[in-house]
Design a protein around this motif. Structure first.
Motif, short mmCIF file in Angstrom:
data_model
loop_
_atom_site.label_atom_id
_atom_site.label_comp_id
_atom_site.label_asym_id
_atom_site.label_seq_id
_atom_site.Cartn_x
_atom_site.Cartn_y
_atom_site.Cartn_z
N VAL A 34 0.83 -1.20 0.00
CA VAL A 34 0.00 0.00 0.00
C VAL A 34 0.87 1.26 0.00
CG1 VAL A 34 -1.62 1.34 1.41
CG2 VAL A 34 -2.01 -1.11 1.03
N THR A 35 1.88 1.28 0.85
CA THR A 35 2.72 2.47 0.96
C THR A 35 3.45 2.78 -0.34
OG1 THR A 35 3.04 2.03 3.32
CG2 THR A 35 4.61 3.52 2.27
N LEU A 36 3.85 1.75 -1.07
CA LEU A 36 4.57 1.96 -2.33
C LEU A 36 3.65 2.25 -3.51
CD1 LEU A 36 7.18 -0.92 -1.95
CD2 LEU A 36 7.67 1.54 -1.91
N GLY A 37 2.33 2.21 -3.27
CA GLY A 37 1.38 2.53 -4.34
C GLY A 37 1.17 1.42 -5.35
N LEU A 38 1.46 0.16 -4.98
CA LEU A 38 1.35 -0.93 -5.94
C LEU A 38 -0.10 -1.25 -6.31
CD1 LEU A 38 4.09 -3.48 -4.79
CD2 LEU A 38 4.24 -1.64 -6.46
N ILE A 39 -1.05 -0.95 -5.42
CA ILE A 39 -2.44 -1.25 -5.74
C ILE A 39 -2.90 -0.42 -6.94
CG2 ILE A 39 -4.81 -1.24 -4.88
CD1 ILE A 39 -2.99 -3.34 -3.59
N ALA A 43 -3.45 -1.68 -11.05
CA ALA A 43 -4.90 -1.74 -11.34
C ALA A 43 -5.16 -1.78 -12.85
CB ALA A 43 -5.61 -0.56 -10.72
N GLY A 44 -4.17 -1.35 -13.63
CA GLY A 44 -4.30 -1.39 -15.09
C GLY A 44 -3.65 -2.64 -15.66
N PRO A 45 -3.02 -2.54 -16.81
CA PRO A 45 -2.37 -3.71 -17.42
C PRO A 45 -1.27 -4.27 -16.51
CG PRO A 45 -2.56 -1.90 -18.98
CD PRO A 45 -2.92 -1.33 -17.66
N PRO A 46 -1.04 -5.58 -16.56
CA PRO A 46 0.04 -6.19 -15.76
C PRO A 46 1.39 -5.58 -16.14
CG PRO A 46 -1.43 -7.88 -16.64
CD PRO A 46 -1.81 -6.59 -17.31
N LEU A 47 2.30 -5.58 -15.17
CA LEU A 47 3.64 -5.05 -15.37
C LEU A 47 4.68 -6.12 -15.06
CD1 LEU A 47 3.30 -1.55 -13.61
CD2 LEU A 47 3.26 -2.01 -16.07
N SER A 48 5.82 -6.02 -15.71
CA SER A 48 6.91 -6.94 -15.42
C SER A 48 7.58 -6.53 -14.11
CB SER A 48 7.93 -6.90 -16.55
OG SER A 48 8.61 -5.64 -16.55
N PRO A 49 8.24 -7.47 -13.43
CA PRO A 49 8.99 -7.10 -12.22
C PRO A 49 10.02 -6.01 -12.49
CG PRO A 49 8.74 -9.48 -12.33
CD PRO A 49 8.22 -8.93 -13.63
N LEU A 76 -1.26 -9.83 -4.69
CA LEU A 76 -0.91 -9.75 -6.10
C LEU A 76 -0.95 -11.15 -6.69
CD1 LEU A 76 2.19 -7.35 -5.85
CD2 LEU A 76 -0.23 -6.72 -6.11
N GLU A 77 -0.86 -11.23 -8.01
CA GLU A 77 -0.73 -12.53 -8.66
C GLU A 77 0.12 -12.38 -9.92
OE1 GLU A 77 -4.79 -13.70 -9.30
OE2 GLU A 77 -4.78 -12.99 -11.38
N ARG A 78 0.71 -13.49 -10.35
CA ARG A 78 1.58 -13.48 -11.52
C ARG A 78 0.83 -14.09 -12.70
NH1 ARG A 78 7.12 -12.68 -11.12
NH2 ARG A 78 7.12 -13.40 -8.95
N THR A 79 0.93 -13.46 -13.85
CA THR A 79 0.27 -13.96 -15.05
C THR A 79 1.11 -15.08 -15.67
OG1 THR A 79 1.36 -12.46 -16.59
CG2 THR A 79 -0.61 -11.63 -15.46
N SER A 80 0.52 -15.75 -16.65
CA SER A 80 1.25 -16.83 -17.33
C SER A 80 2.48 -16.31 -18.06
CB SER A 80 0.32 -17.54 -18.31
OG SER A 80 -0.20 -16.62 -19.26
N THR A 85 0.01 -8.63 -11.57
CA THR A 85 -1.23 -7.85 -11.53
C THR A 85 -1.85 -8.02 -10.14
OG1 THR A 85 -3.33 -7.43 -12.67
CG2 THR A 85 -2.67 -9.74 -12.39
N LEU A 86 -3.02 -7.44 -9.92
CA LEU A 86 -3.68 -7.54 -8.62
C LEU A 86 -4.24 -8.93 -8.41
CD1 LEU A 86 -5.69 -4.17 -8.43
CD2 LEU A 86 -3.43 -4.68 -7.49
N GLY A 87 -4.08 -9.44 -7.19
CA GLY A 87 -4.72 -10.68 -6.80
C GLY A 87 -6.10 -10.39 -6.21
#
Length: 333
Positions: A34-39, A43-49, A76-80, A85-87
């Motif tokens: 939450v503090t880092l603003g990851l939510i 919330a949009g398209p998935p991002l790479s690490p 969070l969750e990881r795509t294939s 992205t958000l879990g």
């Protein structure tokens, strides 16, 4: 664990015990997300690490450690494709942004719980939460009013879905903060006269937030008489903030204000209910210990105090989500 028929139970209890052991690390992962603003970031398209690491300014290996922890907790969750992205819990946080306000606010509680034995025993006299909830001098009135208002919409939705105010003509919200609940009630019941009573500095905030549709009264429910006229009153997350003597004074003031047959709706986390025991008794138990006052109560405890104050009956009102709020209906003779 050696006896196969019992093995599933053993595994489940092992996991539950480990969650008790490690729960403090789970909350810190949530706090970092939450503090880092990851939510909002995810919330949009998935991002790479790599992209996430660049945005938060962390080395990739440190970012991966946080991402793996948040993924394990379903924040969070990881795509294939290996992006993030958000879990299910992250999506719930995005849909209920007020929760993030409380997660950020918990930095005060974390500091106080550096000495949990001192907090629970009462030997630690000074705390950051006690200083924040400065009801007596109201120096943090704007801050704690904004914090409470952040979650008030969710609580208001539970109350208005669970109790029909159309049977009443005039509602007084005692300790009504900035008026979020009254605004929701006005949308649902346009014919209902609506008033708010809170500490003078909070009443000023409510007056600026609400229009001429509402009556605003400033004062202390522990020292001043409540305005006469309403046939229903609400106490929303107020009683549990105070010790028994203050609650007895408050209930007596409400009883003096209400007419015969008048109603008080009390909404807050209730103790003694199995479904919400960790919320009411563990979370709020430690929170109020750090705050230096208040406690959650069972319906029976509140009922005894209400009878002493002059109420004739008390009934539990079922809410859709008791984790958000429990509810009691107190009726005058």
């Amino acid at each position: 664990m050696d006896f196969p028929p019992f093995r599933p139970v053993s595994r489940r209890r092992s996991r539950q015990l480990f969650d008790l052991l490690a729960g403090f690390t789970y909350t810190q992962v949530l706090y970092c997300v939450v503090t880092l603003g990851l939510i909002d970031m995810l919330a949009g398209p998935p991002l790479s690490p790599n992209a996430i690491a660049a945005r938060i300014g962390w080395p990739l290996d440190r970012t991966e450690r946080l991402l793996k922890a948040a993924i394990s907790l379903q924040i969070l969750e990881r795509t294939s494709a290996g992006e993030v992205t958000l879990g299910i819990h992250g999506a719930a946080l995005k849909g209920n942004p007020w929760i993030a306000r409380f997660i950020s606010h918990h930095s005060l509680l974390y500091a106080d719980l550096e000495d949990p034995v001192g907090i629970l025993s009462g030997t630690k006299k000074q705390s950051q939460l006690k200083a924040f909830w400065s009801y007596a001098d109201q120096r943090n009135a704007a801050d704690y009013t904004a914090l409470m208002a952040a979650s008030q919409e969710a609580v208001a939705a539970e109350i208005l879905a669970s109790y029909d105010f159309s049977r009443h003509r005039h509602l007084l919200d005692i300790g009504g903060s900035n008026g979020t609940f009254l605004r929701a009630a006005a949308n649902r019941y346009p014919q209902l006269k609506l008033s708010l009573f809170d500490l003078p500095k909070v009443a000023e905030i409510a007056r600026a937030n609400l229009g001429n549709r509402f009556e605003i009264h400033g004062g202390s429910f522990l020292d001043d008489e409540l305005p006469k006229g309403p046939d229903v009153a609400t106490l929303i997350r107020i009683a549990h903030d105070h010790d028994d003597a203050a609650v007895a004074t408050l209930l007596a003031a409400v009883a003096r204000m209400l007419p015969p047959g008048g109603t008080l709706i009390l909404a807050e986390p209730l103790s003694g209910l199995r479904a919400t025991a960790p919320v009411a008794d563990a979370y709020f138990g430690l929170y109020f210990a750090a705050m230096g006052q208040g406690r959650t109560r069972t319906p029976e405890e509140i009922g005894r105090m209400a009878k002493d104050a002059g109420f004739a009956s008390i009934a539990v009102v079922a809410t859709r989500n008791p984790v958000v709020s429990g509810m009691l209906q107190l009726t005058m003779p």
